[in-house]
Design an enzyme around this catalytic site. Sequence first.
Site, mmCIF file in Angstrom:
data_model
loop_
_atom_site.group_PDB
_atom_site.id
_atom_site.type_symbol
_atom_site.label_atom_id
_atom_site.label_comp_id
_atom_site.label_asym_id
_atom_site.label_seq_id
_atom_site.Cartn_x
_atom_site.Cartn_y
_atom_site.Cartn_z
ATOM 1 N N CYS A 96 -1.631 6.853 9.703
ATOM 2 C CA CYS A 96 -0.503 6.160 10.332
ATOM 3 C C CYS A 96 -0.947 4.926 11.101
ATOM 4 C CB CYS A 96 0.180 7.094 11.321
ATOM 5 S SG CYS A 96 1.168 8.283 10.479
ATOM 6 N N CYS A 99 0.102 -1.407 15.588
ATOM 7 C CA CYS A 99 0.193 -1.166 14.147
ATOM 8 C C CYS A 99 -0.516 -2.276 13.365
ATOM 9 C CB CYS A 99 1.663 -1.103 13.751
ATOM 10 S SG CYS A 99 1.912 -1.061 11.975
ATOM 11 N N CYS A 126 5.060 -6.697 7.690
ATOM 12 C CA CYS A 126 6.234 -6.283 8.467
ATOM 13 C C CYS A 126 6.557 -7.362 9.489
ATOM 14 C CB CYS A 126 5.953 -4.965 9.178
ATOM 15 S SG CYS A 126 7.377 -4.398 10.146
ATOM 16 N N CYS A 134 4.834 -4.519 15.950
ATOM 17 C CA CYS A 134 4.481 -3.517 16.963
ATOM 18 C C CYS A 134 2.987 -3.673 17.256
ATOM 19 C CB CYS A 134 4.761 -2.107 16.459
ATOM 20 S SG CYS A 134 6.486 -1.887 15.987
ATOM 21 N N CYS A 185 3.584 8.532 0.829
ATOM 22 C CA CYS A 185 4.047 7.638 1.893
ATOM 23 C C CYS A 185 4.164 6.262 1.258
ATOM 24 C CB CYS A 185 3.032 7.642 3.036
ATOM 25 S SG CYS A 185 3.406 6.439 4.324
ATOM 26 N N GLU A 195 0.826 -1.206 0.000
ATOM 27 C CA GLU A 195 0.000 0.000 0.000
ATOM 28 C C GLU A 195 0.862 1.258 0.000
ATOM 29 O OE1 GLU A 195 -4.247 -1.174 2.006
ATOM 30 O OE2 GLU A 195 -2.642 -0.644 3.352
HETATM 31 S S1 SF4 Z 1 5.109 0.302 13.200
HETATM 32 FE FE1 SF4 Z 1 4.207 -1.347 11.939
HETATM 33 S S2 SF4 Z 1 5.269 -1.209 9.980
HETATM 34 FE FE2 SF4 Z 1 6.503 -0.040 11.465
HETATM 35 S S3 SF4 Z 1 7.993 -1.519 12.277
HETATM 36 FE FE3 SF4 Z 1 6.234 -1.606 13.659
HETATM 37 S S4 SF4 Z 1 4.953 -3.268 12.849
HETATM 38 FE FE4 SF4 Z 1 6.394 -2.688 11.240
#
Ligand code: SF4
Length: 337
Positions: free
Chosen positions: A327, A119, A112, A116, A105, A91
Site C-alpha cells: 500500500c 503516497c 494521481c 497525498c 489490486c 501498476e
Molecule cells: S493515496 Fe495516493 S493514489 Fe490514493 S488518492 Fe492519495 S495520492 Fe492518490
Amino acid sequence: MSNATLANVDRALLQQHLSERCEPAYRAGQVWEWAARGATGYEQMTNLPDALRRRLEQEVPFSTLELVEEARSSDGTVKALFRTHDGHPVEAVLMRYRDGRRSVCVSSQSGCPLTCTFCATGQMRFGRNLTSSEILDQALHLRRIEPVDHAVFMGMGEPMVNLDSVLEAARALPDVGITWRRTTISTVGWLPGLRRFVDEVEEPIRLAFSLHAPTDELRSELMPVNDRYPLDEVLAECMRYFALRRRKVFVEYVMLRGVNDRVEQARALADLLDPKVFKVNLIPYNPTGIYDGSTSKAIAAFKAALDRARLPSTVRLTRGRDIQAACGQLAARPGRS
Ligand code: SF4
C-alpha cells in the site's frame, strides 16, 4: 455474463472491426468470455472462425496494455508494470494469502492528481484516467497467472475521480470470477464521485474510505483533498451509504510513526466512527520517504484503544513490501525488485 461484454481488447476498436466485416453481434461476447476465463490470445478462441481469429490477431491488439515488467515478492505477491498505448505507466498487484484468497489490486489512473503526502503514487506525475478496458486488462493479466476471487480498487489513482470507467470495469468482474461482494472500491473522500456511488450503485460492491487522521487539521496536512471535502461531509456520505445499502464501510488508516499513531488519536478515531457502520483496517506503513512506519508496539496499543471503545478493527497483513507493491508504494519505477 454481465452487460459489459467486451473489455479485454479496446472495445470500440473490436466493435468497429466486427461491424465493418458484418460479423454477428455475439462474436464480441465470445471474445470476452474467452478473455474472462483466462485465454492468452485469439488463437485459443476455438468457437471463432479461423479467418476471423487471424484477422483479429493482426488488427485488434489482444490487450490495451503492454506488460513492461513483472516482479515477484518472497511472499508470493506479483506486481505488474504496464504501459498504455500512449506511454502512461500503470501498476497492478496480485496478492496471495495463506487462506487461499487471491486478490487483485488495480489502478484507476496513471499517477494521481491528489498528492497525498505519504503516497508514492501521489508524488509522481499525473498522467490520465484509465479506460474501463485498461482497468480490466490489469485484472485479466493477473487472472492468467491463476484464478482470482477478490478485487480492490486501491492501486494508483483515486477511483471516484474516474467513476464511470471504474464502475464499468467493476460490473464486469463477476465474469472474471470476482463477485461484487468481493469487490471493494476505495476513496480518499472525493465527494462528487462518492455521492454518485452511493446514489447509483445498486450492486453489492463494497466501499472503503481512506481516512488516515482523526482530525481535519492533521488530515489536511496528510491529504490536501481534505481542504476541499472535509471529514464531516465525507463521513456523512459514508453513513448514507450504510443507511441505503446496509453494508459496513471499511476505514483505511495508515500507521505513521509519531504522526497519527498515538493512543489519544485512537480514542479520537473511536469518537468519530459509529461501530455499527465502520470497520477499521490499520495499515502498517511501507516507507516511501517522508514518514516512518509505526512500531508494532504502537500499532498494538492503537488497536487496543479501539478494542476498548468497541470499534471493530484489524491490522492489515502487508504483502509485497520487498518489491514496492505494498500500500502506498506504487510509483511505476521499473527494475526495483
Ligand atoms: S493515496 Fe495516493 S493514489 Fe490514493 S488518492 Fe492519495 S495520492 Fe492518490
